[in-house]
Scaffold this motif. Structure first.
Motif, short mmCIF file in Angstrom:
data_model
loop_
_atom_site.label_atom_id
_atom_site.label_comp_id
_atom_site.label_asym_id
_atom_site.label_seq_id
_atom_site.Cartn_x
_atom_site.Cartn_y
_atom_site.Cartn_z
N THR A 29 0.80 -1.24 -0.01
CA THR A 29 -0.04 0.04 0.06
C THR A 29 0.85 1.22 0.06
O THR A 29 0.64 2.22 -0.51
N ASN A 30 1.99 1.44 0.75
CA ASN A 30 2.91 2.22 0.55
C ASN A 30 3.34 2.50 -0.87
O ASN A 30 3.78 3.73 -1.49
N GLY A 31 3.85 1.48 -1.56
CA GLY A 31 4.37 1.42 -2.90
C GLY A 31 3.14 2.40 -3.75
O GLY A 31 3.51 3.06 -4.65
N THR A 58 1.74 -8.50 -1.09
CA THR A 58 2.59 -9.69 -1.50
C THR A 58 4.17 -8.98 -1.23
O THR A 58 5.22 -9.81 -1.29
N ARG A 59 4.36 -7.72 -1.25
CA ARG A 59 5.58 -7.09 -0.90
C ARG A 59 5.77 -6.02 -0.07
O ARG A 59 6.06 -4.92 -0.08
N GLY A 60 5.07 -6.24 1.08
CA GLY A 60 4.99 -5.29 2.13
C GLY A 60 6.45 -5.03 2.76
O GLY A 60 7.39 -5.71 2.60
N ARG A 61 6.57 -3.55 2.88
CA ARG A 61 7.73 -3.20 3.27
C ARG A 61 7.60 -2.56 4.79
O ARG A 61 6.65 -1.99 5.11
N GLY A 62 8.59 -2.69 5.42
CA GLY A 62 8.78 -2.36 6.98
C GLY A 62 10.08 -1.24 6.84
O GLY A 62 10.65 -0.83 5.86
N ARG A 63 10.35 -0.92 8.11
CA ARG A 63 11.40 0.28 8.03
C ARG A 63 12.78 -0.30 7.87
O ARG A 63 13.00 -1.78 7.83
N ALA A 128 1.96 -3.77 15.84
CA ALA A 128 1.97 -2.98 14.81
C ALA A 128 3.18 -2.27 14.47
O ALA A 128 3.92 -1.80 15.52
N GLY A 129 3.35 -2.13 13.18
CA GLY A 129 4.48 -1.28 12.88
C GLY A 129 3.87 -0.26 11.89
O GLY A 129 2.84 -0.25 11.17
N ILE A 130 4.77 0.84 11.81
CA ILE A 130 4.56 2.09 10.99
C ILE A 130 5.62 2.64 10.03
O ILE A 130 6.69 2.45 10.71
C1 BTN Z 1 8.09 -1.42 10.54
O1 BTN Z 1 7.78 -1.55 11.72
O2 BTN Z 1 9.06 -1.92 10.16
C2 BTN Z 1 7.01 -0.79 9.65
C3 BTN Z 1 6.08 -1.58 8.91
C4 BTN Z 1 5.09 -1.05 8.24
C5 BTN Z 1 4.07 -1.87 7.44
C6 BTN Z 1 3.21 -1.33 6.50
S1 BTN Z 1 1.72 -2.55 6.11
C7 BTN Z 1 1.04 -1.46 5.22
C8 BTN Z 1 2.07 -0.43 4.48
N1 BTN Z 1 2.61 -0.82 3.46
C9 BTN Z 1 3.69 -1.32 3.43
O3 BTN Z 1 4.31 -2.02 2.48
N2 BTN Z 1 4.34 -1.20 4.49
C10 BTN Z 1 3.38 -0.71 5.49
#
Ligand code: BTN
Length: 259
Positions: A29-31, A58-63, A128-130
Motif C-alpha cells: 500500500t505504501n508502494g 505480496t511485498r509489504g515493506r517495513g522500516r 503494529a508497525g508504521i
Molecule cells: C516496520 O515496523 O518496519 C514498519 C512496518 C509497516 C508495514 C505497513 S503495512 C501497510 C504499509 N505498506 C507497506 O508496504 N508497509 C506498510
C-alpha cells in the motif's frame, strides 16, 4: 455504513479523508501511495487525502527496507495526504503511533505501549508497525503513513517478536471496527494536526521511562553503529534524547534495539 473487511465501518470516520481504496491483494500500500504522489507531482494535480487498504500484501515493506509479512488476517493500510507548510514532519511518526495505540484501545480495550519512534507493543511484543514516508518537491509536501497491524492469527505467522490482537485479546476482534477507529483519528488529525500536547501524550504511552537503559541502532550509519545510554525523554521535535557517558545526544533517526 461502508461494508469493509469483516463488517461495517461508520462513514463518520471519513470527513477529511476523501477517498478509500480497498484491494484484495496488492504488492504494498505504501508502494501505491508513492506512485500516486509521483503522478500528482508530474501532472501538478492536488491529491485529496485518502486511505489505501489491502487484505494482504505480496511485498509489504517495513522500516530499514525490511520485508513486512502481510498474511490475511492483518490490517494493512496507508494514509496519504498533503502536508501543510506549518506541520512538523518529525511529528508524524509519533502521531501515527498514537492513532494506532488509541484505536486498539477503543476497538478492543487492548492496552498497548509505544516504542520510539513508532512501534506499538503489547506486553513487550510488536502488534503494529508504521512506515512513515514523506516527500518534498518544491513547495509540495506529501506524507504516506503505512500501518500494519497484526490482528488475527498466530504470532509466529507475523515473524519473531510479534504478537497479534487475537492472541492478546479474548473476544474475537473485528478489522472493520479497528479500521473505523483508526480512520476517525486520522480524520481528526487532518482537521487539527499539531496539538501542543503531542510529545506529552506520546510520553504517557511510552514503553521507555526516564533513566531506562537503551541501545539504539542509528539510521544512515551503516549497519554497525550503535549507541547505548539512558532514555532522557523526547525533545519538542519528537527526537530521542539519550544520556551517554559523553553527555546528552539527540537521536533523529534510528531503532531502539534493547530497552
Ligand atoms: C516496520 O515496523 O518496519 C514498519 C512496518 C509497516 C508495514 C505497513 S503495512 C501497510 C504499509 N505498506 C507497506 O508496504 N508497509 C506498510
Amino acid at each position: 455504513l461502508i461494508e469493509l473487511f469483516d463488517g461495517a465501518v461508520d462513514p463518520s470516520a471519513f470527513r477529511r479523508l476523501e477517498n478509500l481504496i480497498l484491494f484484495e491483494t496488492i504488492d504494498s500500500t505504501n508502494g501505491l501511495a508513492r506512485g500516486l504522489i509521483d503522478h500528482a507531482e508530474e501532472e501538478e494535480v492536488a491529491l485529496s487525502p485518502c486511505a489505501i487498504t489491502a487484505l494482504t500484501q505480496t511485498r509489504g515493506r517495513g522500516r530499514r527496507n525490511r520485508a513486512w509479512r502481510s498474511p490475511r488476517g492483518g490490517l494493512y493500510c496507508t494514509f496519504l495526504f498533503a502536508v501543510a507548510d506549518d506541520w512538523h514532519l518529525s511529528h508524524l511518526p509519533l502521531s501515527a503511533s498514537l492513532w494506532v495505540s488509541e484505536a486498539l484501545g477503543e476497538a478492543f480495550g487492548l492496552s498497548t505501549a509505544v516504542k520510539w519512534p513508532n512501534d506499538v507493543l503489547c506486553r513487550g511484543k510488536k502488534v503494529a508497525g508504521i512506515l512513515a514516508e514523506a516527500r518534498t518537491r518544491g513547495q509540495e509536501r506529501h506524507a504516506a503513513i503505512g500501518i500494519g497491524i497484526n490482528v488475527f492469527g498466530r504470532p509466529e505467522d507475523y515473524g519473531s517478536g510479534a504478537t497479534t490482537v487475537e492472541a492478546e485479546h479474548a473476544a474475537r476482534p473485528s478489522i472493520s471496527r479497528l479500521f473505523g477507529a483508526l480512520c476517525r483519528r486520522v480524520d481528526a488529525f487532518l482537521a487539527a494536526p499539531e496539538p501542543a500536547s503531542l510529545v506529552e501524550r506520546w510520553t504517557v504511552r511510552a514503553v521507555h521511562k526516564p533513566g531506562d537503559p537503551l541501545t539504539l541502532r542509528l539510521d544512515g550509519e551503516g549497519d554497525s553503529k550503535r549507541l547505548s545510554g539512558k532514555f532522557a525523554g523526547l525533545n519538542p521535535d519528537g527526537f530521542l534524547r539519550l544520556e551517554t557517558a559523553e553527555g546528552e545526544t539527540v537521536i533523529c533517526a534510528g531503532e531502539v534495539e534493547k530497552w
